[in-house]
Scaffold this active site. Structure first.
Site, short mmCIF file in Angstrom:
data_model
loop_
_atom_site.label_atom_id
_atom_site.label_comp_id
_atom_site.label_asym_id
_atom_site.label_seq_id
_atom_site.Cartn_x
_atom_site.Cartn_y
_atom_site.Cartn_z
N THR A 128 0.82 -1.22 0.00
CA THR A 128 0.00 0.00 0.00
C THR A 128 0.85 1.27 0.00
O THR A 128 1.98 1.26 0.50
CB THR A 128 -0.90 -0.01 1.26
OG1 THR A 128 -1.54 1.24 1.39
CG2 THR A 128 -0.08 -0.25 2.53
N ASP A 129 0.26 2.36 -0.47
CA ASP A 129 0.96 3.65 -0.40
C ASP A 129 1.02 4.19 1.03
O ASP A 129 1.76 5.14 1.31
CB ASP A 129 0.30 4.68 -1.34
CG ASP A 129 -1.16 4.98 -1.02
OD1 ASP A 129 -1.72 4.32 -0.12
OD2 ASP A 129 -1.73 5.88 -1.68
N GLU A 130 0.20 3.61 1.93
CA GLU A 130 0.15 4.15 3.30
C GLU A 130 1.47 3.98 4.04
O GLU A 130 1.69 4.62 5.07
CB GLU A 130 -0.99 3.50 4.09
CG GLU A 130 -2.34 3.79 3.46
CD GLU A 130 -3.54 3.53 4.37
OE1 GLU A 130 -3.35 3.32 5.57
OE2 GLU A 130 -4.66 3.55 3.85
N TYR A 153 -2.09 -0.44 10.91
CA TYR A 153 -2.17 -1.13 9.62
C TYR A 153 -0.95 -0.81 8.76
O TYR A 153 -0.26 -1.72 8.27
CB TYR A 153 -3.46 -0.73 8.87
CG TYR A 153 -3.43 -1.07 7.39
CD1 TYR A 153 -3.48 -2.39 6.95
CD2 TYR A 153 -3.35 -0.06 6.42
CE1 TYR A 153 -3.44 -2.70 5.58
CE2 TYR A 153 -3.32 -0.35 5.06
CZ TYR A 153 -3.36 -1.68 4.66
OH TYR A 153 -3.32 -1.98 3.31
N LYS A 157 2.13 -3.19 7.35
CA LYS A 157 2.45 -3.36 5.91
C LYS A 157 3.89 -2.91 5.63
O LYS A 157 4.61 -3.54 4.85
CB LYS A 157 1.46 -2.58 5.04
CG LYS A 157 0.05 -3.12 5.01
CD LYS A 157 -0.11 -4.51 4.42
CE LYS A 157 0.14 -4.57 2.94
NZ LYS A 157 -0.21 -5.92 2.38
#
Ligand code: NAD
Ligand code: DAU
Length: 347
Positions: A128-130, A153, A157
């Site tokens: 993810t970009d997060e 989260y 990741k």
């Protein structure tokens, strides 16, 4: 080629499984999924009869299970999507995210490294970009942006991404990583903004906008994410990361107002009906202000392009939910009711 796709019964996973099963009949596709609340075999009803498709129920946290499966199957490649994926749930229960997203990923890396027989086989990690944290109003995330995760989260990741890179550096395991922005489309579990609000508008329930609704997300149609995964799987270089995004930034409130307008039209309700349901609620803790992806590397090096404009994708998405009432009713019964109460009742 025998490929195991983890998390194939989830939102993005089901689109990736469908694409690989139908487009590559000579590949054997094994969907490995625990079927948590987010996993649903109904998502794959249309392809479950294909000869090159098989489902295996299992938990990537379970080392003994993976040892047996990987030693028997000798997979050529892994496409790893299985994860706990919802930021709000990670705030309530971080450990579950550590178990599946971190421990589960390391277990898979170990099983694949140990039992891999094909020299050209590789591990493709979907992320993810997060992991990059949040942006101000300026700039976009590049593959070189330093990691700075803010939620449990995204921290889980980020950790899994680091392990995948570490297995490449330390053990020479061939790996590929992609980091994608917010997806939308069919089969999306109605805990995430777009499907939750479609369901609430349909049922005339309040639309809980966090904070002032000014946070910005970069939305990509899920089938365009699946096509990017296809391109990276086949053409991406080992040890490389590719950012995937829609170049399609929206503040939450502008997106919600567009959704309200489209839903009113499609449901034959008076204009301005759904917008009255908007309710501003307490903000998400540690809420990242803005995400925006620079996909130049993927577009110039591998030739990927997104296929759909947002208005068309959103319209298709709403049509799918309105045509699949049973799917929506099934996933919003039982445990969902409890989740909804906990998350929104006293917010
Ligand atoms: P999802 O929550 O819809 O699906 C996750 C799937 O993983 C489910 O089928 C679930 O049953 C399975 N799963 C969960 N724990 C498992 C375990 N321990 N063992 C085996 N299977 C397990 O998630 P999604 O939105 O489809 O996301 C898929 C992947 O893509 C995730 O890795 C996520 O981080 C990443 N991603 C998602 C988005 C997005 O916008 N949704 C964007 C970028 C990246
Ligand atoms: O950027 C990629 C990520 O996008 C993925 O890695 C995650 O798995 C995926 O869940 C998604 O994370 P977000 O937190 O951005 O998505 P979500 O749909 O939960 O929220 C989108 C925005 O809408 C965010 O700013 C929070 C806000 N929101 C969300 C919900 C559920 C609301 O205002 N109200 C809500 O009820």
């Amino acid at each position: 080629m025998k490929i195991v796709i983890t998390g194939g019964a989830g939102f993005i996973g089901s689109h990736v499984v469908r694409r690989f099963v139908t487009k590559y009949p000579t590949y054997q596709i094994i969907n490995l999924d625990k079927l948590t609340y987010a996993g649903n075999l109904e998502n794959l009803k249309d392809i479950e009869h294909y000869d090159n498709y098989r489902f295996v129920k299992g938990d990537i946290v379970d080392q003994a299970f993976l040892e047996t499966l990987f030693s028997e199957e000798k997979f050529d490649a892994v496409i790893h999507l299985a994860a706990e994926s919802h930021v709000d749930r990670s705030i309530s229960n971080p450990l579950e995210f550590v178990m599946t997203n971190v421990v589960g990923t390391v277990n898979l890396l170990n099983a694949f490294k140990k039992h891999r027989t094909n020299e050209k086989g590789f591990f493709y990690h979907v992320s993810t970009d997060e992991v990059y944290g949040e942006l101000t109003d300026e700039g976009k995330f590049l593959e070189t942006t330093p990691y700075s995760p803010n939620s449990p989260y995204s921290a889980s990741k980020a950790s899994s991404d680091h392990f995948v890179r570490a297995y490449h550096e330390t053990y020479d395991l061939p790996v590929k990583i992609s980091n994608c922005s917010n997806n939308y489309g069919s089969h999306h579990f109605p805990e995430k903004l777009i499907p939750l609000f479609i369901n609430n508008i349909k049922n005339k329930k309040p639309l809980p906008v966090y904070g002032k609704g000014e946070n910005v997300r970069d939305w990509l149609f899920v089938e365009d994410h699946a096509s990017a995964i296809d391109v990276i799987f086949h053409k991406g270089a080992f040890g490389e990361t590719y950012n995937i995004g829609g170049n399609n930034e929206w503040t939450n409130i502008a997106l919600v107002k567009l959704l309200c307008k489209l839903m009113d039209q499609k449901l034959g309700r008076p204009e301005g009906d759904a917008v009255k349901l908007i309710t501003y609620v307490t903000d998400r803790a540690g809420h990242d202000y803005r995400y925006a992806i620079d996909s130049t590397k993927l577009m110039t090096k591998l030739g990927w392009r997104p296929s759909l404009q947002f208005a068309e994708g959103l319209s298709k998405t709403i049509d799918w939910y309105l045509a699949n009432e049973d799917w929506l009713n099934n996933v919003t019964s039982g445990a969902y009711t409890e989740y909804y109460k906990e998350q929104y009742e006293n917010r």
